[in-house]
Write an enzyme that holds these catalytic residues in place. Structure first.
Site, PDB file in Angstrom:
ATOM      1  N   GLY A   1       0.834  -1.205   0.000  1.00 32.72           N
ATOM      2  CA  GLY A   1       0.000   0.000   0.000  1.00 32.72           C
ATOM      3  C   GLY A   1       0.860   1.242   0.000  1.00 32.72           C
ATOM      4  CG  ASN A   2      -0.116   4.655  -1.536  1.00 30.48           C
ATOM      5  OD1 ASN A   2      -0.840   5.481  -0.992  1.00 30.48           O
ATOM      6  ND2 ASN A   2      -0.460   4.017  -2.655  1.00 30.48           N
ATOM      7  CG  HIS A   3       2.867   6.580   4.016  1.00 27.90           C
ATOM      8  ND1 HIS A   3       2.556   5.820   5.111  1.00 27.90           N
ATOM      9  CD2 HIS A   3       4.193   6.403   3.792  1.00 27.90           C
ATOM     10  CE1 HIS A   3       3.641   5.220   5.541  1.00 27.90           C
ATOM     11  NE2 HIS A   3       4.647   5.551   4.747  1.00 27.90           N
ATOM     12  CB  SER A   4      -2.657   8.018  -0.468  1.00 26.26           C
ATOM     13  OG  SER A   4      -3.855   8.712  -0.679  1.00 26.26           O
TER      14      SER A   4
ATOM     15  CB  ALA B   1      -1.759   7.471  -3.927  1.00 28.97           C
TER      16      ALA B   1
END
Ligand code: C5P
Length: 401
Positions: free
Chosen positions: A211-214, A279
């Site tokens: 995943g990512n930090h969005s 994102a």
């Protein structure tokens, strides 16, 4: 700010969530509102008049009469208010409001009020789920009141479920939205806007993902602002903890890029404006393990394959839609952003640089530049709610061309 200069009557009833009302009062005052607090007799078991009066800068009333014999006019209090906010609203107070059981100052004031009434219920999960509460909330809506629904989470009983009073920031936002909704021009009336938001999670095995930090904040702010301007809004969001305060927004939750792509194309033909603020993970594991991967080996290699580019696909299939993309760059920012504008067949691209402090992913603020094929505009560092206004103002200016 919308509540600035407004008169807010806060009615507190007797539930543990009453402690949160201190923050709510402080936030209203900070934004320039005038606050008058009234409380039910039971609320005094949870909060003191002194703390509420100190924060609101006004005496707090709970009875029809003071010890010295002065009448606390419920009629005057009710007519003074621009809006009344009942927070927390217990099952008991809700029921009394709905059925006109006028046995305390809060209910008498409520029944005398002609202004909009906001209700932030708070109770244990089974009480919240009880048919009588559901019915009373429906009746409250049918009276024209605005419900700020209880949230999910840990409750005072130790149980976990829906029943916690909405956070003060959420209540404040709902009230703010109400005021701006009544002053704002419905400049996007008749248009359908689709917004992608948040990160995507790409499964590795049943318990892990890439995943990512969005946070999803930018997309949610855009959705709320577009709805205020009268647009029909379809928000397609990856996993995000953002809370929507505008019920008119149609929210579709997805997890992976492929799910997001499929959801977008359920609506694509019908939309006028598409804004891709999600994102999206560029790659996903080629195979998703059926069982949890064991930590047997020193090294683990996961083969990744490219995800579909949702926005690029939207660009390829564009007929009449106005398309807005985002670019988050660390080098050759403008060149890269303009490249994406071309490559993805967009009408406009919003660049935020990770080099600018306060801009990008997790922050509440953002600093953007907007490019079209012929124009460039630079904006200052602002809250994401204000950035959403700038972006939609720009979109509208392009649509008028
Ligand atoms: O190519 P890049 O990922 O930098 O492009 C960013 C823009 O494209 C954003 O608007 C993002 O929402 C969108 N995007 C997408 N699907 C992808 C990757 C990016 O819609 N797989």
């Amino acid at each position: 700010m919308s509540v600035s200069g407004k008169k807010i009557l806060i009615a507190v009833s007797g539930g543990i969530a009453a402690y949160k009302v201190h923050f709510l009062i402080r936030d209203f005052i900070k934004q320039g509102a005038e606050v008058q607090v009234i409380i039910t007799p039971d609320a005094e078991h949870f909060v003191t008049k002194l703390s509420l009066a100190t924060l609101s800068k006004k005496p707090v009333y709970s009875d029809f009469y003071d010890v010295n014999g002065t009448w606390n006019s419920h009629v005057e209090l009710a007519l003074w208010a621009d809006v009344m906010v009942v927070a927390p609203c217990t099952a008991n107070t809700l029921s009394k409001m709905i059925h006109g059981m006028c046995d305390n100052l809060v209910i008498a004031t409520y029944m005398s009020a002609k202004c909009p009434v906001f209700i932030a219920p708070a109770m244990d999960l089974d009480m919240y789920a009880h048919p009588s509460t559901k019915r009373n909330l429906e009746l409250a809506e049918s009276y024209g009141h605005i419900i700020v629904p209880a949230e999910n989470g840990e409750l005072a009983s130790g149980l976990i479920g829906q029943g916690r009073m909405a956070e003060p920031a959420t209540i404040l936002k709902v009230v703010n939205n109400y005021f701006s909704d009544h002053t704002i021009e419905k400049s996007l009336q008749g248009r359908t806007v689709l917004i992608t938001a948040g990160p995507t999670y790409e499964a590795i095995d049943p318990v892990r993902f890439i995943g990512n930090h969005s946070s999803g904040k930018m997309g949610f702010s855009l959705a709320e602002e577009a709805a205020k301007r009268g647009a029909k809004v379809i928000l397609i969001s990856g996993p995000s903890s953002q809370v929507l305060t505008d019920k008119r927004i149609e929210l579709h939750k997805v997890t992976s890029a492929k799910e997001m792509l499929a959801k977008v194309f359920e609506f694509y033909d019908r939309i006028d404006i598409g804004i891709a603020s999600a994102a999206v993970a560029d790659y996903a594991p080629k195979d998703v393990a059926k069982e949890k991967i064991k930590k047997n080996d020193e090294n683990l290699t996961i083969e990744l394959v490219k995800n579909p580019d949702i926005l690029k696909t939207m660009g390829e299939k564009k007929t009449h839609q106005f398309l807005v993309g985002f670019a988050l760059e660390t080098q050759n920012e403008e060149e890269n952003a303009k490249g994406k504008l071309e490559k993805k067949n967009l009408d406009m691209i919003v660049l935020n640089s990770l080099r600018d402090e306060g801009a990008g992913f997790k922050n509440d603020t953002n600093k953007i530049k907007i490019f079209t094929k012929t124009e460039k505009r630079e904006f200052d560092l602002k809250s994401k709610d204000d950035v959403a206004k700038d972006i939609l103002n720009f979109v509208e200016s392009q649509l008028l061309k």
